[in-house]
Design a protein around this motif. Structure first.
Motif, PDB file in Angstrom:
ATOM      1  N   TYR A 484       0.795  -1.223   0.000  1.00 41.01           N
ATOM      2  CA  TYR A 484       0.000   0.000   0.000  1.00 41.01           C
ATOM      3  C   TYR A 484       0.827   1.273   0.000  1.00 41.01           C
ATOM      4  N   LEU A 485       2.019   1.219   0.571  1.00 43.25           N
ATOM      5  CA  LEU A 485       2.736   2.477   0.759  1.00 43.25           C
ATOM      6  C   LEU A 485       3.849   2.673  -0.253  1.00 43.25           C
ATOM      7  N   ARG A 486       4.116   1.660  -1.071  1.00 48.11           N
ATOM      8  CA  ARG A 486       5.225   1.825  -2.015  1.00 48.11           C
ATOM      9  C   ARG A 486       4.700   1.881  -3.431  1.00 48.11           C
ATOM     10  N   GLU A 487       5.539   2.423  -4.300  1.00 47.25           N
ATOM     11  CA  GLU A 487       5.191   2.473  -5.705  1.00 47.25           C
ATOM     12  C   GLU A 487       5.546   1.130  -6.331  1.00 47.25           C
ATOM     13  N   PRO A 488       4.775   0.686  -7.298  1.00 43.74           N
ATOM     14  CA  PRO A 488       5.103  -0.589  -7.940  1.00 43.74           C
ATOM     15  C   PRO A 488       6.444  -0.498  -8.647  1.00 43.74           C
ATOM     16  N   LEU A 489       7.299  -1.520  -8.442  1.00 42.24           N
ATOM     17  CA  LEU A 489       8.591  -1.523  -9.114  1.00 42.24           C
ATOM     18  C   LEU A 489       8.402  -1.973 -10.555  1.00 42.24           C
ATOM     19  N   GLU A 490       7.640  -3.007 -10.693  1.00 46.18           N
ATOM     20  CA  GLU A 490       7.442  -3.607 -12.011  1.00 46.18           C
ATOM     21  C   GLU A 490       6.038  -4.195 -11.948  1.00 46.18           C
ATOM     22  N   PRO A 491       5.053  -3.523 -12.520  1.00 49.73           N
ATOM     23  CA  PRO A 491       3.674  -3.925 -12.263  1.00 49.73           C
ATOM     24  C   PRO A 491       3.431  -5.375 -12.654  1.00 49.73           C
ATOM     25  N   LEU A 492       2.661  -6.053 -11.819  1.00 47.29           N
ATOM     26  CA  LEU A 492       2.301  -7.428 -12.114  1.00 47.29           C
ATOM     27  C   LEU A 492       1.204  -7.418 -13.159  1.00 47.29           C
ATOM     28  N   PRO A 493       1.103  -8.486 -13.912  1.00 42.19           N
ATOM     29  CA  PRO A 493       0.009  -8.565 -14.888  1.00 42.19           C
ATOM     30  C   PRO A 493      -1.326  -8.659 -14.166  1.00 42.19           C
ATOM     31  N   ARG A 494      -2.365  -8.282 -14.879  1.00 41.39           N
ATOM     32  CA  ARG A 494      -3.697  -8.336 -14.298  1.00 41.39           C
ATOM     33  C   ARG A 494      -4.103  -9.795 -14.080  1.00 41.39           C
ATOM     34  N   PRO A 495      -4.530 -10.160 -12.889  1.00 38.34           N
ATOM     35  CA  PRO A 495      -4.879 -11.559 -12.658  1.00 38.34           C
ATOM     36  C   PRO A 495      -6.169 -11.920 -13.370  1.00 38.34           C
ATOM     37  N   GLN A 496      -6.199 -13.146 -13.894  1.00 36.94           N
ATOM     38  CA  GLN A 496      -7.411 -13.598 -14.560  1.00 36.94           C
ATOM     39  C   GLN A 496      -8.278 -14.338 -13.555  1.00 36.94           C
ATOM     40  N   VAL A 497      -9.531 -14.503 -13.941  1.00 36.61           N
ATOM     41  CA  VAL A 497     -10.421 -15.269 -13.083  1.00 36.61           C
ATOM     42  C   VAL A 497     -10.060 -16.734 -13.255  1.00 36.61           C
ATOM     43  N   ARG A 498      -9.551 -17.313 -12.183  1.00 42.32           N
ATOM     44  CA  ARG A 498      -9.087 -18.685 -12.271  1.00 42.32           C
ATOM     45  C   ARG A 498      -9.560 -19.419 -11.021  1.00 42.32           C
ATOM     46  N   PRO A 499      -9.493 -20.741 -11.036  1.00 44.99           N
ATOM     47  CA  PRO A 499      -9.960 -21.487  -9.863  1.00 44.99           C
ATOM     48  C   PRO A 499      -9.264 -21.064  -8.579  1.00 44.99           C
ATOM     49  N   VAL A 500      -8.007 -20.617  -8.726  1.00 45.41           N
ATOM     50  CA  VAL A 500      -7.283 -20.276  -7.505  1.00 45.41           C
ATOM     51  C   VAL A 500      -7.960 -19.113  -6.764  1.00 45.41           C
ATOM     52  N   ARG A 501      -8.660 -18.272  -7.539  1.00 43.81           N
ATOM     53  CA  ARG A 501      -9.386 -17.185  -6.876  1.00 43.81           C
ATOM     54  C   ARG A 501     -10.491 -17.727  -5.983  1.00 43.81           C
ATOM     55  N   ALA A 502     -11.080 -18.866  -6.396  1.00 43.49           N
ATOM     56  CA  ALA A 502     -12.094 -19.484  -5.545  1.00 43.49           C
ATOM     57  C   ALA A 502     -11.470 -19.934  -4.229  1.00 43.49           C
ATOM     58  N   ALA A 503     -10.234 -20.472  -4.309  1.00 38.98           N
ATOM     59  CA  ALA A 503      -9.550 -20.881  -3.077  1.00 38.98           C
ATOM     60  C   ALA A 503      -9.341 -19.680  -2.165  1.00 38.98           C
ATOM     61  N   VAL A 504      -8.898 -18.554  -2.775  1.00 41.17           N
ATOM     62  CA  VAL A 504      -8.694 -17.338  -1.977  1.00 41.17           C
ATOM     63  C   VAL A 504     -10.001 -16.924  -1.318  1.00 41.17           C
ATOM     64  N   LEU A 505     -11.074 -17.026  -2.106  1.00 41.23           N
ATOM     65  CA  LEU A 505     -12.374 -16.593  -1.591  1.00 41.23           C
ATOM     66  C   LEU A 505     -12.795 -17.440  -0.391  1.00 41.23           C
ATOM     67  N   ILE A 506     -12.620 -18.766  -0.520  1.00 42.78           N
ATOM     68  CA  ILE A 506     -13.016 -19.636   0.602  1.00 42.78           C
ATOM     69  C   ILE A 506     -12.200 -19.287   1.844  1.00 42.78           C
ATOM     70  N   CYS A 507     -10.887 -19.166   1.662  1.00 40.29           N
ATOM     71  CA  CYS A 507     -10.030 -18.835   2.810  1.00 40.29           C
ATOM     72  C   CYS A 507     -10.434 -17.490   3.392  1.00 40.29           C
ATOM     73  N   GLY A 508     -10.710 -16.521   2.518  1.00 41.80           N
ATOM     74  CA  GLY A 508     -11.085 -15.192   3.002  1.00 41.80           C
ATOM     75  C   GLY A 508     -12.379 -15.241   3.780  1.00 41.80           C
ATOM     76  N   LEU A 509     -13.335 -16.014   3.274  1.00 47.77           N
ATOM     77  CA  LEU A 509     -14.618 -16.105   3.976  1.00 47.77           C
ATOM     78  C   LEU A 509     -14.432 -16.705   5.361  1.00 47.77           C
ATOM     79  N   ILE A 510     -13.630 -17.789   5.427  1.00 51.04           N
ATOM     80  CA  ILE A 510     -13.409 -18.407   6.748  1.00 51.04           C
ATOM     81  C   ILE A 510     -12.727 -17.398   7.663  1.00 51.04           C
TER      82      ILE A 510
END
Lengths: 546, 594
Positions: A484-510
């Protein structure tokens, strides 16, 4: 073969539906892996198998017995036991397995997906068996059922030198720790003449009544703790963790952070008799799991855990301060969290029936395992979601400026990190609160001077834990600050909607739901480790020879 | 009425979610929504305090164990512990009493000014800024309103996250370091406080013979501590009576044993109380901040954006002193008297003097104001640990006054900085001739901060010193501390007047401000931020009774608890004296014998 065992096996077979499904699905995947079909199919098969296993578990969750004698017979003869603790572990491992399948969905190549997911399914089955194990040999086999797929998993996805080194390191140390564990088990068997856990612990208790434990028992216990200490990454058995995490893929690192830790702690709880399956209370016909109130395997064990806990969290946190590589940092963080978890185990036998009833070491450990799983897998999954084959997130600097370039992923990531720090409204806070409550709740009796010393020791442990949590705040906050406080050194590519996002969502919900409203999870854990009702506790306290 | 309290908590949360969802592109809309939300909160807070003043408040009877009696209460069980009718749990327990009602009002007022002052100053990531500010408002109001100890802690720690982002993203050049230092410093303290909180809950669960019944509600915890404090000495007294009545060697021995056991129990309880006090105090002392622990404050203040500084000084520091008032003193009264009063009294005086001297040495105006904060909070703590009603009401009033005047000073510094982009005093001179309104407000607020009679600062500092002057215990001589603290008033006038002289008087000289257009005097928006605060300063200076009367019932509770502790302390000293006297006579007898 013994008749009792044969009947026990035939009786128990239907209840093993989930594990059978997992095993069959794993075989199918291993066979199917010879065809190149693509990772989506194999991932779906694995998820389907986990869902089917979950459905079977929901259909036949607990075994009920017709009478007390039947229950008793199975308690002392069966290799597997279906008490409430086992149920909780099976649910946790199935959910965890599903999240891990989702996390590794896109990280494995098409050729290897089938084998990879099959290994995950076998590990899930291994955790389930560990949770149900009622016997030393079964327990050992269950742990091996987790270890062997892990070796394959580490070898599969990457073929470069660091990956090979990581896999080799893990393999050798794991074999070594298994040997130690087996050595300890053999001593236990030699002393007690049985491999059945309830019988073993009763034998120890009867010795304790007449005098000090034989010296061999201590050797055995130290061996067991050492063997399992490798799995839970307790210091001094943690050396492999940073190298192995760094040398493998993100999803595999998530798996390594979660699976062996759950299995190791459950095995410790079972072997050292922190929780014993108990006969049904009244009318339910279901085996309960009861915490034990005095360490059945000797007074030295909690003290051993005290030392290991203090050293583990301190060393883990301090070394994590020095890391720039995210995986190494998380490896040391996993060491530190093993330390917090060990506080719960160290305290557990001291929380006698007199102490505050609803708090407890083992419950806190189980709760924290779930919490830890959600937040750590969440971080790894988010790292994986942000990585692409050409550019993977490896260091803290890679995340710089994420808050600007990827607001939502950064928010989710900070949720997990704040949970790891233990900020309120996340599950990490509730977990730490419960662990510290347990450590401070150790009662002291004025007429037993020893207990006063114990109380002081555990308050010291809680203070060490609190200071460690503050140290931990520093390195997690570094990541948040970078995002949050630093400038991006080398911007990451935009993440695509992938199954791994579902994993993040489940973990986040818990993480969020159990942090804001922990009641359901607390209830589940309390049901898994049923403390006796207050009236019974008074009786237990008044029993002579306590 | 209790619904109003819930609305007060819900409004910032909902607005924060709405603002965050709008995206950073819609600056004006976001500003107006935030303004509407904070104005709504202010209206709610006014309605609550209005309703609260009208409530008939009965002082608890003398025989009853004193405790807080919140009004407009909402209680919902969140995390139950145990089963059956005796089950307790962590509750969502919020309410209003005389202690927190003014702080809630202060928070609501300062939030409006914080939104207004950021109107043009914050132009990047607008939605995030206002969302964090509104969440901060929720957390701060939650801290003040909570009557459940765990809920209090949850809100207490939750204030860290928004302020971390506010300082870290929108702050000055050293913002990253300042934000991290602030976060870690406070986190460390609050983790120790967490242990204290848990210690309170657990020791009471054991000591009260309630067999594992855990209590989390602050009023009940206070009552349980009070009961222990009354019963344990009474128990010794009873046992001693029995000893006197006991007949025969065996009976006497048994009775003596009972006395010894009761004494041990009391000693154990006192030891626990001491550690509980220490653990609770560490986190709050960092937040206040008391002097050796204040090093995070100047940095955080200077680096924070104006709105952040206003809220940090105006409200967040109060959370520490409020924690002392709500938890530390009532839950560990004996330790507060015998250990807290000497230690914290001295640290507070050191803080007053040290803060003033540091302020004198500054050239950066914002840093000067930050150090003056340390000094003013010293008065607040000094009054609190006078542990009598006068001192406590002075302390609470000082919290409000400091919030108003220092909050306003930070606003004024921000306004100056927005115009000239420098905070160095040396760059300014004779601004009074150039910016009339700004100079008027500066002088006015500075006077309030110095404590000019007729303005708010005077009343609270006077009360604090009166309270401390009355304070006497075996370990502290109150008047000494009061006189030393009075020196701080002189120093306060010195650095403030120096600031005014250097910036606003003398030959007019404006700093360079390349390319910013002509500098104008205060505009309507800025006047709107300053006028309410100035009005409140006058009101509290002229008619402080409105405030003191409202808070009196609840402050009397704390004073009552402390008075009981003082009586016990006196009784203990007297008995120690009695025990020593026979020994001395015996010794004198031995000396005379040969």
């Amino acid at each position: 073969m013994n008749d009792a065992i044969v009947t026990a096996l035939t009786d128990y077979f239907p209840y093993l539906g989930p594990e059978i499904v997992l095993g069959v699905a794993a075989c199918l995947l291993f066979l199917g892996g010879t065809w190149r079909i693509g990772r989506h199919l194999w991932g779906s098969v694995a998820l389907l198998a986990l869902a089917l296993a979950g459905a079977l578990l929901a259909w036949m969750p607990l075994r009920s017995f017709a009478g007390e004698s039947a229950a008793r017979a199975s308690l002392y003869a069966a290799p597997l036991i279906f008490d409430r603790l086992a149920l909780l572990i099976r649910v946790v491992s199935l959910v965890g397995g599903a999240v891990l399948v989702l996390t590794s969905w896109d990280e494995v190549s098409d050729e290897q997906a089938a084998d990879y997911h099959a290994c995950i399914l076998l590990m899930v089955a291994g955790i389930n068996f560990t949770g149900m194990a009622n016997e030393l040999v079964t327990l050992f086999l269950s742990l091996e059922l987790i270890s062997i797929p892990t070796y394959i998993l580490l070898y599969l996805p990457r073929v470069d030198r660091p990956a090979q080194e990581a896999a080799m390191k893990y393999f050798l140390l794991s074999i070594f720790s298994s040997a130690l564990l087996l050595f300890g088990f053999s001593y236990l068997y030699g002393l007690a003449g049985t491999t059945n856990l309830p019988a073993l612990i009763e034998a120890f208790e009867s010795w304790r009544k007449v005098g000090p434990l034989p010296g061999l028992a201590l050797v055995a216990l130290v061996m067991v703790v050492a063997g399992l200490g490798f799995r839970i990454t307790a210091v001094p058995f943690h050396f492999y963790a940073p190298d192995v995490y760094q040398g493998t893929t993100t999803a595999a690192a998530a798996l390594l952070a979660f699976v062996p830790k759950v299995a190791g702690f459950v095995a410790l709880i079972r072997v050292l008799g922190f929780v014993l399956p108990a006969l049904p209370l009244a009318g339910t016909g279901v085996l309960e799991s009861r915490p034990t109130f005095s360490p059945p395997l000797g007074d030295q064990v909690p003290f051993l855990f005290w030392i290991v806990a203090a050293v583990t969290m301190t060393l883990g946190n301090i070394l994590a301060l020095l890391q720039d590589n995210l995986k190494r940092l998380l490896a040391y963080s996993s060491v530190a969290h093993a330390g917090y978890l060990l506080i719960g185990l160290a305290v557990a036998p001291r929380l006698t029936p007199d102490s505050t009833a609803p708090l407890g070491g083992v419950e806190a450990v189980l709760f924290y395992l779930v919490a830890y799983g959600a937040m750590t897998i969440g971080v790894f999954a988010m790292m994986s979601a942000l990585s692409t084959p050409s550019r993977s997130v490896e260091t803290v600097d890679d995340l710089a400026g994420l808050g600007r370039s990827h607001p939502l992923p950064a928010l989710e990531m900070s949720l997990f990190l704040f949970s790891l720090i233990g900020i309120p409204l996340t599950v990490g806070f509730v977990g730490k609160l419960w662990i510290f409550l347990g450590a401070l709740a150790v009662p002291a009796y004025a007429d037993v001077p020893q207990t006063l010393t114990q109380q002081r020791l555990f308050i010291t442990l809680a203070v060490i834990g609190a200071i460690n949590a503050a140290i931990g705040g520093w390195y997690y906050l570094r990541i948040v600050a970078a995002m949050y406080l630093r400038e991006p050194l080398e911007p990451l590519p935009r993440p695509q909607v992938r199954p791994v996002r579902a994993a993040v969502l489940i973990c986040g919900l818990i993480t969020l739901a159990a942090g804001i409203y922990p009641r359901p999870l607390v209830r589940a854990v309390q049901a898994a480790v049923a403390r006796p009702a207050a009236s019974e506790m008074v009786q237990a306290a008044q029993e002579p020879g306590r | 009425m209790s619904a109003l309290v819930l609305y007060l908590l819900a409004l910032p949360l909902l607005s924060a979610i709405l603002v965050a969802a709008l995206g950073s592109g819609r600056g004006p809309l976001i500003r107006w929504i935030s303004l509407a939300s904070t104005l709504g909160s202010l209206a709610l807070a006014v309605a609550i305090s209005w309703g609260f003043i009208d409530l008939p408040r009965v002082a608890s009877a003398d025989t009853e164990i004193p405790t807080f009696h919140p009004e407009m209460v909402t209680r919902v069980n969140l995390v139950p512990f145990g089963d059956g009718p005796s089950a307790t749990g962590i509750q969502f327990y919020v309410g209003v009493d005389g202690v927190n009602v003014w702080l809630v009002l202060l928070t609501a007022l300062l939030m409006v000014t914080a939104v207004l002052v950021s109107w043009t100053a914050i132009s990047e990531r607008v939605n995030e800024f206002y969302a964090w500010m509104l969440i901060l408002q929720l957390a701060m109001e939650g801290v003040f309103l909570s009557f459940d100890i765990v809920l209090f802690y949850v809100f207490f720690e939750l204030t860290l996250v928004p302020l971390f982002f506010v300082i870290g993203i929108w702050g000055g050049p050293q913002r990253q370091y300042a934000a991290k230092k602030f976060f870690i410093y406070t986190l460390t303290g609050s983790l120790i406080t967490l242990l204290g909180v848990l210690g309170v809950i657990l020791t009471l669960a054991f000591e009260d013979g309630s067999r594992g019944k855990l209590t989390f509600a602050i009023p009940e915890l206070v009552q349980m501590v009070g009961r222990q404090n009354r019963e344990l000495p009474q128990d010794i007294h009873d046992k001693e009576q029995a000893l006197r009545a006991a007949r025969g060697a065996e009976g006497q021995a048994a009775a003596r044993d009972l006395v010894r056991q009761a004494q041990e129990k009391l000693d154990h309880w006192r030891r626990i109380q001491f550690w509980v006090f220490v653990a609770l105090a560490v986190g709050f002392a960092i937040k206040v901040p008391l002097v050796p622990l204040h090093t995070w404050l100047p940095l955080a203040h200077v680096e924070a954006p104006t709105a952040g500084s206003v809220i940090l000084a105006g409200v967040l520091l109060k959370i520490g002193s409020y924690g002392f008032l709500r938890l530390c003193v009532p839950l560990a009264p004996d330790a507060s008297l015998s250990f807290g009063a000497p230690l914290i009294g001295c640290l507070a005086v050191i803080g007053i003097l040290c803060g003033s001297f540091c302020a004198l040495a500054q050239d950066d105006i914002k840093r000067l104001v930050a150090y003056s904060s340390v000094s003013h909070l010293g008065y607040c703590m000094l009054g609190m640990f006078a542990l009598n009603e006068v001192g406590l009401s002075g302390s609470l009033l000082q919290m409000i006054n400091h919030g108003l005047s220092t909050g306003a000073l930070f606003l004024l510094v921000g306004m100056l900085y927005e115009r000239y982009h420098t905070r160095k005093m040396a760059d300014y001179s004779g601004l009074g001739a150039r910016l009339h309104l700004l100079a008027v407000f500066w002088v006015f607020i500075a006077m309030s901060s110095i404590g000019l009679p007729g303005l708010n600062g005077f009343v609270s500092e006077l009360l604090v010193m009166m309270g401390m002057y009355e304070f006497q215990s075996s370990r502290v001589y109150g008047p000494t501390l009061a006189v030393l603290a009075a020196l701080g008033v002189v120093l306060g006038a010195w650095y403030m007047l120096t600031l005014l002289r250097r910036v606003f008087f003398g030959p007019p000289r404006e700093p360079h401000h390349g390319g910013h257009g002509p500098v104008r005097d205060l505009n309507g928006r800025e006047l709107a931020t300053l006028l309410p605060i100035a009005a409140a300063c006058i009101f509290l200076g002229v008619y402080p009774r409105a405030f003191i009367d409202t808070a009196a019932t609840d402050l009397r509770v704390v004073a009552h608890i402390a008075a009981e502790a003082r009586n016990r302390d006196g009784a203990m000293l007297a008995s120690a004296e009695r025990n020593r006297a026979p020994e001395q006579t015996a010794q004198a007898g031995r000396n005379n014998a040969p």
